[in-house]
Each structure stands twice: as C-alpha cells, then as structure tokens.
Design a protein around this motif. Structure first.
Motif, short mmCIF file in Angstrom:
data_model
loop_
_atom_site.label_atom_id
_atom_site.label_comp_id
_atom_site.label_asym_id
_atom_site.label_seq_id
_atom_site.Cartn_x
_atom_site.Cartn_y
_atom_site.Cartn_z
N UNK A 144 31.06 22.41 32.61
CA UNK A 144 29.80 23.02 33.07
C UNK A 144 29.72 24.45 32.55
N UNK A 145 28.50 24.92 32.36
CA UNK A 145 28.27 26.30 31.93
C UNK A 145 27.66 27.07 33.09
N UNK A 146 28.20 28.26 33.35
CA UNK A 146 27.72 29.09 34.45
C UNK A 146 26.39 29.74 34.06
N UNK A 163 31.69 15.22 38.82
CA UNK A 163 30.31 15.45 38.40
C UNK A 163 29.84 14.24 37.59
N UNK A 164 28.83 13.56 38.07
CA UNK A 164 28.39 12.31 37.43
C UNK A 164 26.96 12.38 36.88
N UNK A 165 26.32 13.55 36.95
CA UNK A 165 24.97 13.69 36.43
C UNK A 165 24.84 15.00 35.69
N UNK A 166 24.09 14.96 34.59
CA UNK A 166 23.76 16.19 33.88
C UNK A 166 22.71 16.96 34.67
N UNK A 167 22.55 18.22 34.35
CA UNK A 167 21.54 19.03 35.03
C UNK A 167 22.15 20.18 35.80
N UNK A 168 21.39 20.74 36.72
CA UNK A 168 21.81 21.95 37.45
C UNK A 168 22.57 21.59 38.72
N UNK A 169 23.70 22.27 38.89
CA UNK A 169 24.52 22.14 40.10
C UNK A 169 24.70 23.53 40.70
N UNK A 170 25.07 23.55 41.97
CA UNK A 170 25.32 24.81 42.66
C UNK A 170 26.71 24.79 43.26
#
Length: 344
Positions: A210-212, A164-171
């Motif tokens: 990451x936070x769910x 993971x190389x960017x902050x923000x929302x992932x799925x």
C-alpha cells in the motif's frame, strides 16, 4: 423565480409538520435578511426563534405545494410576513440575489448552498468509522511492516499488510478508549483512533503493498485497516428528540476537558434507543452538590440541573451517537445530561 425557502426542507424528504400556534418570534427578529457566507439554517433560524430547531414551522413547509425543490444561497433575501396571523419566512418576492463586487469589479461566486449546520465542523467525522466492534476490528487487515529506511511512516511511503483483498483506499486505525456509560460503567463501544489514508495497489501473494496518501498523527506497524467509507454529508434538518429520550454525555471528542460551541460530544444513546441523525437534544448541566444547614441539621443537597445549550446528532451507532454542540452557556462535561430541547 424559486418558490419558497421551505423547498430546502422538502429536499430533505421531510413531511409537512403541524403548525403550532405558540411559535414565538424574537423581539428583534428582522423583517428582511440577506443570507451571508457562513450562514447555516440553524444560525438563520436563531435570528428569528429562540428555539432554532422549530424552523420547519417558521418556513411553513407544505410538501403538496412544491414540485421542484430548491436550495437557498448567500445573497438571497429572506422576508418575514404573516399568514392567518402566524409568522412565515420565505424568499422575498421580486428581490434579486445581492452580489458583492470586488474593487476589480469581479462578481463573487455564490454557488455554495446554505447547510443546516456548519459542515466543516463534522465532515472529518463522516469519513471515518468512530466506534468499532472489537471482534471484527481484531480480524481486519493489519500493517506488518513499513519502509526499511524510515523510522516513521510518511506520506508517499510504501508499507506492507496482510488481509487486504481489494484495491482502492483504506484507512489505518488503532484501538482507542472505551466509551463508558457514566452511571452503569458498562462499555457502550470502543473508539478507533484514525492514523491516515493508504491506497492498495499490489494485492498478489500473502503480503500486500500500500502507498501512504496522508498521515493524520502517525501510522504504526500493527495498525489495522478498514475500507474508507464514502463521504456522505447529508444536510439533515433539525428536529427535536422525542420526549422519552434522555441520557448523558459519555465523552468529549479528542479528550478536551469541556466541550464548547462546535465541539463534538458522544451521547449514551444510539439506534437501539431510537436516536436518528438530525435529532436535537437540549444540554443540561448536572446539579452541583451544596452543603446546607437547617432544622434537619447539616446535610448535602444537589441543585437542580440547568439548561446549558443544544446539540445536533449527526452520526449514530448502536449504543452511542455523535453530536455537535451548536450553542452552550459554559463548557459541557462528561456526565451532563441530554433530553428533549422542549424540556425546560
């Protein structure tokens, strides 16, 4: 006073189509109609036309006349009249928007513009990539650990990933079923099964935290991560698929046995064949085999395909596209055909 309902179409960037003299109204087409909550451009057109995808002709789109496009809303009154002997649907002149009053005499809010098709039926699919490239998917970031104290991952938990190389929302996704062409059995793509949304906040080092944010079914260690796409509900106007486009249903989403109204189906046609968002396809039930006996002896014949409804394409990939069943006469199954809705 807004000029005309045709402005809605112009907001979608459509050019004015040639008006067909053979446009036929339903026998019970209303002379006036008040737009209601839950109406769509498709359902309104269906009150007037047996072929709702022909609504641009009924609304007499003329891009040169409209300078400032508008939408239509619940409470607007539509009027049917004739110009040069041809039917036209427009906003009723001088009609005030009809606003319902509750028993407490509070005015109902009427600020939700009418959509082409039911937005709620497709919005979840617009926020998630559905068909993935296998090689790219396997190289994407991956969850390597969950919370030590929990057996399952829940909303609010912190999980750990690599890549993971960017902050923000992932799925989170895992590989689902391959989409196979019903005839050739070739793999047209692989569906990804959505697990949930996560937010990346700590990116230092080899392992990221990451936070769910939410869980769809379950998030598992080993799931892969993709950046969440921007939600992009484009109010695509329906237009008939080109006459040369024909194909088959390759999947009914979520494994439902037969697709009904507002179900999503997958077609074996995509960008490489010229399919685009807004294309309307007719649905055709594949002919069933029938055993007969005649002068040629006992043999099996196949009955002709029968028209079974219409589907509206709203998301397109290279070799497949996702379409919403807008109306159907009975369930739609894998292997049923799709073709131009103007083909009978």
């Amino acid at each position: 006073m807004r000029k005309s309902i045709i402005s809605f179409a112009l907001a979608l960037g459509l050019a004015a189509p040639a008006f067909a003299a053979d446009l036929q109204l339903k026998a019970d087409a209303p002379s006036r109609y008040t737009v209601k909550r839950g109406d769509t451009l498709w359902s309104i057109s269906g009150r007037y036309l047996s072929s709702p995808w022909k609504w641009p002709r009924l609304w007499r789109m003329n891009q040169g006349e409209i300078k400032n496009p508008h939408w239509i809303y619940p409470g607007d009154v539509l009027a049917l009249d004739y110009v040069d002997g041809q039917p036209r649907l427009s906003l009723a002149r001088g009609a005030q928007r009809e606003v319902k009053l509750s028993p407490q005499v509070r005015v109902e809010t009427l600020d939700q513009a009418v959509a082409s098709i039911p937005a709620s039926a497709i919005e979840p699919f617009l926020k998630r990539p559905l068909v993935v490239d296998m090689a790219q998917f396997l190289q994407s970031p991956k969850l390597i650990a969950g919370p030590e104290e929990h057996l399952t991952v829940a909303t609010g938990d912190r999980v750990y990933a690599t890549g993971v190389n960017e902050a923000g929302t992932w799925q989170a996704y895992r590989l689902g079923k391959p989409l196979l062409d019903p005839d050739t059995k070739k793999v047209l793509g692989v569906e990804a099964t959505y697990s949930g949304d996560l937010t990346a906040d700590k990116l230092q080092g080899d392992v990221q935290t990451l936070k769910v944010r939410n869980v769809s079914e379950e998030i598992l260690v080993g799931d892969h991560l993709m950046r969440a796409p921007q939600q992009n509900f484009n109010n695509y106007a329906p237009h008939p698929a080109d006459a040369h486009l024909s194909g088959k249903v390759v999947s009914v989403y979520n494994g439902v046995d037969g697709a009904a109204q507002y179900s999503t189906i997958v077609l074996n046609l995509g960008q490489s064949q010229g399919v685009e968002n807004g294309h309307v396809f007719g649905l055709f039930k594949k002919g069933r085999p029938l055993e007969i006996k005649d002068e040629q002896g006992k043999r099996t014949v196949t009955l002709p395909a029968e028209r079974a409804g219409n589907a509206f394409v709203y998301r397109v990939f290279d070799k497949v596209s996702y379409a919403l069943v807008l109306d159907s006469r009975g369930p739609i199954y894998v292997g049923d055909g799709v073709a131009s809705p103007e083909q009978e």
